[in-house]
Design a protein around this motif. Structure first.
Motif, mmCIF file in Angstrom:
data_model
loop_
_atom_site.group_PDB
_atom_site.id
_atom_site.type_symbol
_atom_site.label_atom_id
_atom_site.label_comp_id
_atom_site.label_asym_id
_atom_site.label_seq_id
_atom_site.Cartn_x
_atom_site.Cartn_y
_atom_site.Cartn_z
ATOM 1 N N ASN A 92 0.827 -1.222 0.000
ATOM 2 C CA ASN A 92 0.000 0.000 0.000
ATOM 3 C C ASN A 92 0.855 1.265 0.000
ATOM 4 N N ILE A 93 2.007 1.181 -0.706
ATOM 5 C CA ILE A 93 2.790 2.414 -0.883
ATOM 6 C C ILE A 93 3.127 2.682 -2.362
ATOM 7 N N CYS A 94 3.074 1.662 -3.222
ATOM 8 C CA CYS A 94 3.418 1.881 -4.645
ATOM 9 C C CYS A 94 2.197 1.797 -5.562
ATOM 10 N N ARG A 95 1.654 0.589 -5.754
ATOM 11 C CA ARG A 95 0.605 0.395 -6.764
ATOM 12 C C ARG A 95 -0.779 0.841 -6.307
ATOM 13 N N MET A 125 -3.894 -6.125 -7.259
ATOM 14 C CA MET A 125 -2.955 -5.853 -8.349
ATOM 15 C C MET A 125 -2.346 -7.124 -8.943
ATOM 16 N N ASP A 126 -2.181 -8.157 -8.113
ATOM 17 C CA ASP A 126 -1.566 -9.386 -8.654
ATOM 18 C C ASP A 126 -2.157 -10.631 -7.983
ATOM 19 N N LEU A 164 -6.676 -5.675 -13.563
ATOM 20 C CA LEU A 164 -6.507 -5.848 -15.008
ATOM 21 C C LEU A 164 -7.102 -7.155 -15.518
ATOM 22 N N GLY A 165 -8.006 -7.746 -14.780
ATOM 23 C CA GLY A 165 -8.641 -8.984 -15.228
ATOM 24 C C GLY A 165 -7.700 -10.166 -15.078
ATOM 25 N N ASP A 166 -7.145 -10.647 -16.197
ATOM 26 C CA ASP A 166 -6.258 -11.813 -16.090
ATOM 27 C C ASP A 166 -4.778 -11.412 -16.113
ATOM 28 N N ARG A 167 -4.483 -10.104 -16.171
ATOM 29 C CA ARG A 167 -3.089 -9.646 -16.146
ATOM 30 C C ARG A 167 -2.762 -9.043 -14.786
ATOM 31 N N GLU A 168 -1.481 -9.121 -14.407
ATOM 32 C CA GLU A 168 -1.043 -8.564 -13.133
ATOM 33 C C GLU A 168 -0.435 -7.175 -13.336
ATOM 34 N N VAL A 169 -0.581 -6.312 -12.323
ATOM 35 C CA VAL A 169 0.196 -5.075 -12.286
ATOM 36 C C VAL A 169 1.489 -5.436 -11.548
ATOM 37 N N PRO A 170 2.663 -5.347 -12.218
ATOM 38 C CA PRO A 170 3.905 -5.793 -11.590
ATOM 39 C C PRO A 170 4.303 -4.926 -10.404
ATOM 40 N N ASP A 171 4.948 -5.558 -9.431
ATOM 41 C CA ASP A 171 5.420 -4.850 -8.237
ATOM 42 C C ASP A 171 6.657 -4.020 -8.611
#
Ligand code: 4NP
Length: 144
Positions: free
Chosen positions: A10-13, A85-86, A110-117
């Protein structure tokens, strides 16, 4: 509609997702409430990572007043939609769910995609911003 954005720290994405969604909600004059939380407890009480704050600011969004908190079981009652996010975030949140109604609220932004860390890679903040913006716009179209 109440939406909670969730990542690990809870500090980046998720602060970006929180700020971007609030921005879009205002732009679209929607009556939605947005918050964010982390599955981890390391950064409770801190502001967002300054790389996220800078990326948001470069795009006209101020996230500097957000304060990190940890995801809690009562968030399942509080929110209509819990956007993670992931896949790790999803598993961590689902572990705390106790009903099918709780579980149905949890989706990847993003549904089936991850937001990378991006925590260990400065170059990821700009693409993460764009991915989160894209995801938030799709959520607005799907639920408004
Ligand atoms: P976030 O990034 O989940 O996007 O907020 C991270 C921030 C901190 C840590 C990991 C990921 N950490 O291990 O402290």
């Amino acid at each position: 509609m109440k939406i909670l954005m969730v990542c690990l720290g809870n500090i980046c994405r998720s602060p970006l997702a929180h700020g971007i969604m609030e921005h879009l909600v205002k732009e679209n004059k929607l009556d939605w409430e947005i918050d964010s939380a982390g599955t981890g407890n390391w950064h409770i009480g801190q502001g967002p990572d300054r790389r996220s704050t800078r990326e948001a600011k470069n795009n006209g969004i101020d996230i500097s007043s957000q304060v990190c908190r940890q995801f809690r079981v009562s968030d399942f009652d509080e929110f209509d939609l819990i956007l993670v996010m992931d896949r790790n975030n999803k598993a961590d949140v689902l572990r705390l769910a106790s009903t099918d109604a709780d579980r149905a609220k949890v989706k990847m932004l993003l549904g089936d995609r991850e937001v990378p860390d991006p925590y260990h890679d400065d170059t990821l903040f700009a693409p993460v911003f764009n991915m989160v913006m894209e995801g938030c716009k799709k959520i607005i179209s799907a639920y408004q």
